[in-house]
Design a protein around this motif. Structure first.
Motif, mmCIF file in Angstrom:
data_model
loop_
_atom_site.group_PDB
_atom_site.id
_atom_site.type_symbol
_atom_site.label_atom_id
_atom_site.label_comp_id
_atom_site.label_asym_id
_atom_site.label_seq_id
_atom_site.Cartn_x
_atom_site.Cartn_y
_atom_site.Cartn_z
ATOM 1 N N ASN A 63 1.489 69.010 7.289
ATOM 2 C CA ASN A 63 2.731 68.586 7.929
ATOM 3 C C ASN A 63 2.571 67.150 8.426
ATOM 4 O O ASN A 63 1.491 66.566 8.347
ATOM 5 C CB ASN A 63 3.163 69.546 9.045
ATOM 6 C CG ASN A 63 2.231 69.533 10.244
ATOM 7 O OD1 ASN A 63 1.409 68.638 10.426
ATOM 8 N ND2 ASN A 63 2.362 70.544 11.079
ATOM 9 N N TYR A 86 -0.417 62.089 10.848
ATOM 10 C CA TYR A 86 -0.587 61.154 11.967
ATOM 11 C C TYR A 86 -1.950 61.335 12.633
ATOM 12 O O TYR A 86 -2.613 60.360 12.982
ATOM 13 C CB TYR A 86 0.518 61.332 13.005
ATOM 14 C CG TYR A 86 1.884 60.884 12.550
ATOM 15 C CD1 TYR A 86 2.049 59.821 11.673
ATOM 16 C CD2 TYR A 86 3.020 61.524 13.004
ATOM 17 C CE1 TYR A 86 3.304 59.420 11.261
ATOM 18 C CE2 TYR A 86 4.288 61.120 12.602
ATOM 19 C CZ TYR A 86 4.416 60.069 11.730
ATOM 20 O OH TYR A 86 5.662 59.667 11.328
ATOM 21 N N ASP A 87 -2.363 62.587 12.824
ATOM 22 C CA ASP A 87 -3.662 62.851 13.449
ATOM 23 C C ASP A 87 -4.802 62.278 12.604
ATOM 24 O O ASP A 87 -5.746 61.686 13.137
ATOM 25 C CB ASP A 87 -3.875 64.355 13.649
ATOM 26 C CG ASP A 87 -2.936 64.959 14.683
ATOM 27 O OD1 ASP A 87 -2.309 64.198 15.455
ATOM 28 O OD2 ASP A 87 -2.822 66.203 14.705
ATOM 29 N N GLN A 134 2.544 65.869 11.418
ATOM 30 C CA GLN A 134 1.622 65.655 12.541
ATOM 31 C C GLN A 134 0.176 65.576 12.071
ATOM 32 O O GLN A 134 -0.606 64.776 12.580
ATOM 33 C CB GLN A 134 1.777 66.756 13.598
ATOM 34 C CG GLN A 134 1.006 66.463 14.873
ATOM 35 C CD GLN A 134 1.433 65.151 15.524
ATOM 36 O OE1 GLN A 134 2.605 64.920 15.759
ATOM 37 N NE2 GLN A 134 0.473 64.271 15.805
ATOM 38 N N THR A 135 -0.195 66.389 11.078
ATOM 39 C CA THR A 135 -1.576 66.324 10.589
ATOM 40 C C THR A 135 -1.851 64.987 9.902
ATOM 41 O O THR A 135 -2.974 64.488 9.948
ATOM 42 C CB THR A 135 -1.902 67.493 9.639
ATOM 43 O OG1 THR A 135 -1.015 67.474 8.527
ATOM 44 C CG2 THR A 135 -1.826 68.829 10.345
ATOM 45 N N GLU A 192 10.667 61.145 9.507
ATOM 46 C CA GLU A 192 9.210 61.012 9.461
ATOM 47 C C GLU A 192 8.740 60.474 8.113
ATOM 48 O O GLU A 192 7.794 59.694 8.043
ATOM 49 C CB GLU A 192 8.530 62.345 9.778
ATOM 50 C CG GLU A 192 8.772 62.839 11.188
ATOM 51 C CD GLU A 192 8.267 61.905 12.275
ATOM 52 O OE1 GLU A 192 7.374 61.075 12.023
ATOM 53 O OE2 GLU A 192 8.775 61.997 13.401
#
Length: 171
Positions: free
Chosen positions: A145, A150-151, A147-148, A44
């Motif tokens: 993290n 990407y969000d 995902q946050t 990532e």
């Protein structure tokens, strides 16, 4: 003037105060680690570097923290430092330094959490640096993290902040 976070307001309006309190409690809980976390992190991290690098090449601008100020000078380590002894920061040693302090552009006060500063121990970004110290400041780390991240990128790209705030109201 009262501190304003649109994410909190939108979440409470749609989900209610009780759900908001549950979400905040959940946000303060660190999930357990997994077996392949190190591998996932490496993959990532590479992906994010590629995305941000491509954005910089495409636009010719910094993809984040575009509002900032820089300075150059000399940093000299004091004669009696109040930190543990180390090879790099020896008393009396001086370094040419570059400092950049920046923030993200935001729509409310919650974005004030996205402050950063970087100290580079060299005269310019073209010179090799024996040490760079990137720092993030603010009241919290809301991109905690991958995902946050990407969000947040998706919400910024699409402009759909309402859906984003319902997922992560403390942004």
């Amino acid at each position: 003037m009262e501190w304003k976070n649109f994410g909190y307001d939108i979440y409470k309006e749609i989900k209610g105060e009780e759900e908001f309190n549950k979400k905040m409690k959940e946000a303060n809980t660190i999930p357990p680690g997994g077996t392949f976390d190190d591998v996932k992190l490496c993959l990532e991290t590479g992906k994010i570097k590629l995305l941000f690098g491509a954005a910089a090449l495409y636009t010719g601008k910094r993809p984040t923290h575009s509002v900032g100020v820089g300075a150059q000078g000399i940093a000299t380590i004091v004669d009696e430092p109040q930190f543990p002894e180390c090879e790099f920061f020896t008393p009396g040693r001086s370094f040419p330094v570059c400092l950049r302090h920046s923030t993200l552009k935001g729509v409310d006060d919650a974005m004030l959490n996205f402050l950063s500063a970087t100290i580079r121990f060299s005269e310019s970004h073209d010179d090799d640096s024996p040490l760079d110290i990137p720092m993030s400041t603010g009241r919290s780390t809301v991109l905690w993290n991958v995902q946050t991240i990407y969000d947040a990128m998706k919400a910024n790209r699409t402009g759909n902040r309402k859906e984003y705030y319902l997922t992560t109201p403390d942004q």
